[in-house]
Design a protein around this motif. Structure first.
Motif, PDB file in Angstrom:
ATOM      1  N   PRO A   1      -4.444  -6.465  -5.938  1.00 22.47           N
ATOM      2  CA  PRO A   1      -3.496  -7.386  -5.288  1.00 22.47           C
ATOM      3  C   PRO A   1      -2.098  -7.359  -5.898  1.00 22.47           C
ATOM      4  CG  PRO A   1      -5.447  -8.556  -6.138  1.00 22.47           C
ATOM      5  CD  PRO A   1      -5.660  -7.104  -6.401  1.00 22.47           C
ATOM      6  N   ARG A   2      -1.994  -7.100  -7.205  1.00 21.73           N
ATOM      7  CA  ARG A   2      -0.647  -7.056  -7.813  1.00 21.73           C
ATOM      8  C   ARG A   2       0.134  -5.862  -7.302  1.00 21.73           C
ATOM      9  NH1 ARG A   2      -3.019  -7.190 -13.736  1.00 21.73           N
ATOM     10  NH2 ARG A   2      -4.517  -5.934 -12.570  1.00 21.73           N
TER      11      ARG A   2
ATOM     12  N   LEU B   1       3.798   6.023  -7.022  1.00 22.36           N
ATOM     13  CA  LEU B   1       4.575   7.255  -7.274  1.00 22.36           C
ATOM     14  C   LEU B   1       6.011   6.915  -7.658  1.00 22.36           C
ATOM     15  CD1 LEU B   1       2.995   9.369  -4.425  1.00 22.36           C
ATOM     16  CD2 LEU B   1       2.564   9.562  -6.891  1.00 22.36           C
ATOM     17  N   ARG B   2       6.552   5.883  -7.010  1.00 22.04           N
ATOM     18  CA  ARG B   2       7.914   5.468  -7.374  1.00 22.04           C
ATOM     19  C   ARG B   2       7.954   4.907  -8.803  1.00 22.04           C
ATOM     20  NH1 ARG B   2      13.149   6.784  -6.202  1.00 22.04           N
ATOM     21  NH2 ARG B   2      14.092   5.704  -7.943  1.00 22.04           N
ATOM     22  N   TRP B   3       6.874   4.237  -9.196  1.00 22.14           N
ATOM     23  CA  TRP B   3       6.767   3.717 -10.573  1.00 22.14           C
ATOM     24  C   TRP B   3       6.903   4.868 -11.573  1.00 22.14           C
ATOM     25  CZ3 TRP B   3       2.698   4.931 -13.965  1.00 22.14           C
ATOM     26  CH2 TRP B   3       2.598   4.135 -15.108  1.00 22.14           C
TER      27      TRP B   3
ATOM     28  N   GLU C   1       5.321  -5.197 -13.988  1.00 21.69           N
ATOM     29  CA  GLU C   1       4.068  -5.680 -13.373  1.00 21.69           C
ATOM     30  C   GLU C   1       3.085  -4.531 -13.217  1.00 21.69           C
ATOM     31  OE1 GLU C   1       3.989  -8.193  -9.670  1.00 21.69           O
ATOM     32  OE2 GLU C   1       6.119  -8.388 -10.206  1.00 21.69           O
ATOM     33  N   LEU C   2       3.596  -3.364 -12.822  1.00 19.88           N
ATOM     34  CA  LEU C   2       2.693  -2.217 -12.645  1.00 19.88           C
ATOM     35  C   LEU C   2       2.267  -1.656 -14.008  1.00 19.88           C
ATOM     36  CD1 LEU C   2       4.097  -0.378  -9.485  1.00 19.88           C
ATOM     37  CD2 LEU C   2       2.549  -2.324  -9.665  1.00 19.88           C
ATOM     38  N   ASP C   3       3.155  -1.712 -15.007  1.00 21.47           N
ATOM     39  CA  ASP C   3       2.749  -1.303 -16.370  1.00 21.47           C
ATOM     40  C   ASP C   3       1.516  -2.108 -16.801  1.00 21.47           C
ATOM     41  OD1 ASP C   3       5.115   0.178 -16.432  1.00 21.47           O
ATOM     42  OD2 ASP C   3       6.108  -1.090 -17.928  1.00 21.47           O
ATOM     43  N   ALA C   4       1.493  -3.382 -16.373  1.00 17.94           N
ATOM     44  CA  ALA C   4       0.431  -4.288 -16.833  1.00 17.94           C
ATOM     45  C   ALA C   4      -0.912  -3.997 -16.165  1.00 17.94           C
ATOM     46  CB  ALA C   4       0.841  -5.738 -16.571  1.00 17.94           C
TER      47      ALA C   4
END
Ligand code: A2P
Length: 246
Positions: A182-183, A200-202, A238-241
């Motif tokens: 969900p994140r 991919l953008r991350w 947020e995505l690192d987490a």
């Protein structure tokens, strides 16, 4: 080196050739293969039939760890299969026998000096093993290709590569990530993109080269349509987490 490329692990035969052709048509300029993928001939055929000039494409292939000691013959066989005079990047696919092997690295550097590979590097090496190569030869690999995705994010590994000036390239960017998390879905929806595109953008925001594999024409195009997208610093965090549970 482009920040996005096509991965071809497990792409075989006609599928591999069509995937590379589609990728070049929709704007990919990096193609990643390896001797052990068994598809260099198909990758070469797609490069040959493409209108994109050779010098505009960044081609990577890799030395199987079992071919340590046969470096020159292996690279010559790859070049023959690919139909190329040089590759842009040649990597030691895995530390041979689990060891850094500066002697193998030395021979990659010789082949680079001979013009068969523009750049040389490693894959699946630890920072400690990279340091061993550097201590023995005074030469760092240009690239280390490792498995990478938000679920595997490791700040120390990323910073360690950056400090050394070794480009981190991530394989299997999508496979290890729960695309329904969900994140992740929230970040993707905020930009009207798919979770795969957000992942991919991350990578791009972190300046990590991503090489998603797909043999599906729609997904090949989807995975490259990330250059109008910008994630905010807090979305990147947020995505690192997503790695926290690992
Ligand atoms: P397919 O080849 O059918 O598209 P990775 O590069 O992380 O190893 O992931 C590859 C896997 O992810 C393949 O099974 C691939 O299947 C699938 N895949 C590739 N692109 C996407 C996408 N945009 N959305 C969902 N799955 C994808």
């Amino acid at each position: 080196m482009p920040l996005l490329g096509l991965g071809t692990w497990q792409a075989r035969g006609r599928d591999a050739r069509d995937a590379v052709r589609t990728a070049l048509e929709v704007g990919y300029r990096l193609v990643d293969t390896a001797t052990i993928y068994g598809n260099e001939r198909q990758v070469g055929a797609a490069l040959a039939e493409s209108a994109v000039p050779r010098e505009d494409v960044f081609v990577t292939t890799k030395l199987p760890q079992g071919n340590a000691g046969r470096e020159r013959a292996t690279l010559e066989e790859s070049l023959e299969a690919l139909g190329l005079d040089y590759v842009d990047l040649w990597l030691i696919h895995w530390p041979p026998g689990g060891r850094a092997r500066p002697d193998v690295w030395e021979r990659l550097l010789e082949l680079q000096a001979d013009g068969l590979a523009r750049e040389v590097g490693v894959s699946n090496y630890s920072l400690g093993q990279i340091d061993e190569l550097e201590q023995a030869t005074r030469r760092l690999p240009a690239v280390n290709q490792v498995e990478w995705s938000p679920a595997l994010f490791d700040r120390e590994v990323l910073d360690g590569h950056r400090r050394r000036g070794v480009q981190l390239e991530g394989y299997s960017p999508l496979r290890q990530t729960n695309l329904r998390d969900p994140r992740l879905v929230r970040v993707a929806e905020a930009h009207g993109v798919t979770p795969a595109q957000a992942v991919l953008r991350w990578h791009v925001e972190h300046r990590i080269v991503a090489i998603p594999k797909s043999t599906n024409a729609e997904r090949i195009a989807e995975n490259a349509a990330i250059f109008d997208l910008r994630l905010t610093a807090s979305e990147v965090e947020e995505l690192d987490a997503l790695a926290e549970r690992h």
